[in-house]
Scaffold this active site. Structure first.
Site, short mmCIF file in Angstrom:
data_model
loop_
_atom_site.label_atom_id
_atom_site.label_comp_id
_atom_site.label_asym_id
_atom_site.label_seq_id
_atom_site.Cartn_x
_atom_site.Cartn_y
_atom_site.Cartn_z
N GLU A 77 -3.16 7.72 -3.91
CA GLU A 77 -3.21 6.41 -3.28
C GLU A 77 -2.96 5.32 -4.33
O GLU A 77 -3.67 5.25 -5.33
CB GLU A 77 -4.57 6.20 -2.62
CG GLU A 77 -4.59 4.98 -1.71
CD GLU A 77 -5.91 4.88 -0.95
OE1 GLU A 77 -5.88 4.95 0.28
OE2 GLU A 77 -6.96 4.73 -1.61
N TYR A 113 0.87 -1.19 0.00
CA TYR A 113 0.00 0.00 0.00
C TYR A 113 0.89 1.23 0.00
O TYR A 113 1.91 1.26 0.71
CB TYR A 113 -0.89 0.03 1.25
CG TYR A 113 -1.62 1.35 1.39
CD1 TYR A 113 -2.86 1.53 0.79
CD2 TYR A 113 -1.05 2.42 2.07
CE1 TYR A 113 -3.51 2.75 0.87
CE2 TYR A 113 -1.70 3.65 2.16
CZ TYR A 113 -2.93 3.80 1.55
OH TYR A 113 -3.57 5.01 1.62
#
Ligand code: GDP
Ligand code: MN
Length: 391
Positions: A197, A109
């Site tokens: 993101e 992530y």
């Protein structure tokens, strides 16, 4: 402002970020043509909506042949995709992204946001990629590594080392990671993004890092500096009521509760939502009708709020400064008459001409309109009314 994955990837590619190869398609034919043009062995067909969690909802599918690409595109286009981020009503899929399928080594992530407490951008990374980062943040927060980047110093190699060590990367991986991050961070800064993101950021079997997914949000107040980004806006993805509010220069954000709010001034609007929560209720919206609210803007506010079928009561909280409360009172009466407001309306008017306003409302004696003495009482009455209790 939010954009689609395919737009985010194109933008990031222009900054030199390693992103997946792919193409957007609006129809089954375009999907097949895109797949053919990519000339790869297998593909991923991805629904393009402004929401994450598409994988679990059936919006990300593997295809081994052109026939499978066609089948998946046909299934997804026009479908109503429900994910944990769309709410129950889901989102209509109008475009798909045809992407080369990659051999995943490991999923990470990666996120960049402004940390308001640190007063600087923060890069967040985690080995728990591909899954819901919100769950990781709640259950295993130690698995998210955060590094603040002081804007005066800028991104330095020690920042990258700290992230890489935290992720447990070996020397070669760290080298690749250090190539991947700087253009991404540059894109975050230069575009006035409020969020970047990459979930998952993937370490491919060949040792490269690549953005398998990409989400970009932009600071609306900076969009005037980026007409090319503003042009990426997809209004069909946005809340219809919010778009309409923007046209009337009302600042409206839809929320999930059942107490509608009409307030003048952003600060008072925030504290109105707080006090509703303190009294055990849930606000249905944020609405700032502005510093010089008129009878007309109040009427528009009622209209917008009442489109939301969850709304069981409306709290009008106006502080008369430049605005005169008697005018607002007339606005409330006019709105109540014009749009047949059926739910209880709790009114707190204070400041300039508040007494006159109280008289106007009392004289009209409309049974849905309840006058509160102060903000606390107004919130209590509104929460009770929304619960269906008699007030
Ligand atoms: P999201 O569910 O909306 O966040 O969509 P993503 O783009 O993140 O895709 C969901 C998941 O699909 C990813 O976490 C991957 O596990 C998987 N996926 C997407 N693209 C590929 C690919 O090229 N190869 C493989 N093996 N898996 C992929
Ligand atoms: Mn994702």
């Amino acid at each position: 402002m939010n954009i689609h994955e395919y737009q985010a990837k194109k933008l990031l590619f222009n900054y030199g970020v390693n992103v997946t190869r792919g193409q957007v398609a609006h129809s089954v034919i375009e999907a097949e043509q895109a797949a053919e043009a990519l000339g790869c062995e297998s593909w991923i067909v991805k629904a393009q909506i402004h929401a994450g969690g598409r994988g679990k909802g059936g919006g990300v599918k593997f295809a081994r042949t052109l026939t499978e690409v066609r089948e998946q595109a046909e299934r997804m286009l026009g479908m109503n995709l429900v994910t944990h981020q769309t709410g129950e009503s889901g989102k209509l899929v109008q475009k798909v992204y045809i992407q080369e399928a990659y051999n995943i080594g490991k999923e990470f992530y990666l996120g960049i946001v402004l940390d308001r407490r640190l007063e600087m951008p923060v890069i967040m990374a985690s080995t728990e990629g591909g899954v819901d980062i919100e769950t990781v943040a709640v259950e295993t927060p130690e698995k998210i590594i955060k590094v603040g980047i002081d804007p005066i110093i800028g991104l330095q190699s020690y920042h990258l080392r700290k992230l890489a060590y935290g992720l447990g990367l070996d020397k070669d991986q760290m080298k690749e990671f250090s190539k991947f991050i700087p253009p991404l961070f540059e894109a975050y800064l230069k575009t006035d993004a409020s969020l970047v993101e990459i979930n998952p950021l993937v370490l491919l079997k060949n040792g490269e890092f690549i953005a398998l997914d990409a989400k970009l949000n932009f600071d609306d107040n900076a969009l005037y500096r980026h007409p090319e980004i503003a042009a990426l806006r997809d209004e069909s993805e946005e809340e219809a009521a919010e778009l309409e509010a923007a046209r009337y220069e009302l600042s409206y954000v839809k929320l999930d509760g059942n107490v509608g709010c009409i307030v003048n001034g952003a600060g008072l609007a925030m504290s109105t939502m707080d006090i509703i929560k303190q009294e055990g209720g849930e606000p249905a919206n944020f609405l700032d009708v502005g510093g010089n609210a008129s009878a007309e803007t109040v009427a528009r506010g009622f209209e917008l709020i009442l489109r939301d079928k969850n709304v069981k009561a409306i709290l009008v909280n106006i502080f008369g400064g430049i605005v005169r409360c008697d005018r607002i009172a007339n606005g409330i009466l006019e709105a109540a008459r014009l749009i047949h407001v059926q739910v209880p309306v709790i009114v707190r008017l204070d400041g300039t001409n508040a007494a006159e306003a109280g008289e106007i409302l009392k004289e009209a004696s409309i049974k849905q309109i309840i006058i509160a003495r102060d903000m606390r009482e107004a919130a209590q009455l509104a929460v009770q009314a929304a619960k269906g209790d008699r007030v």
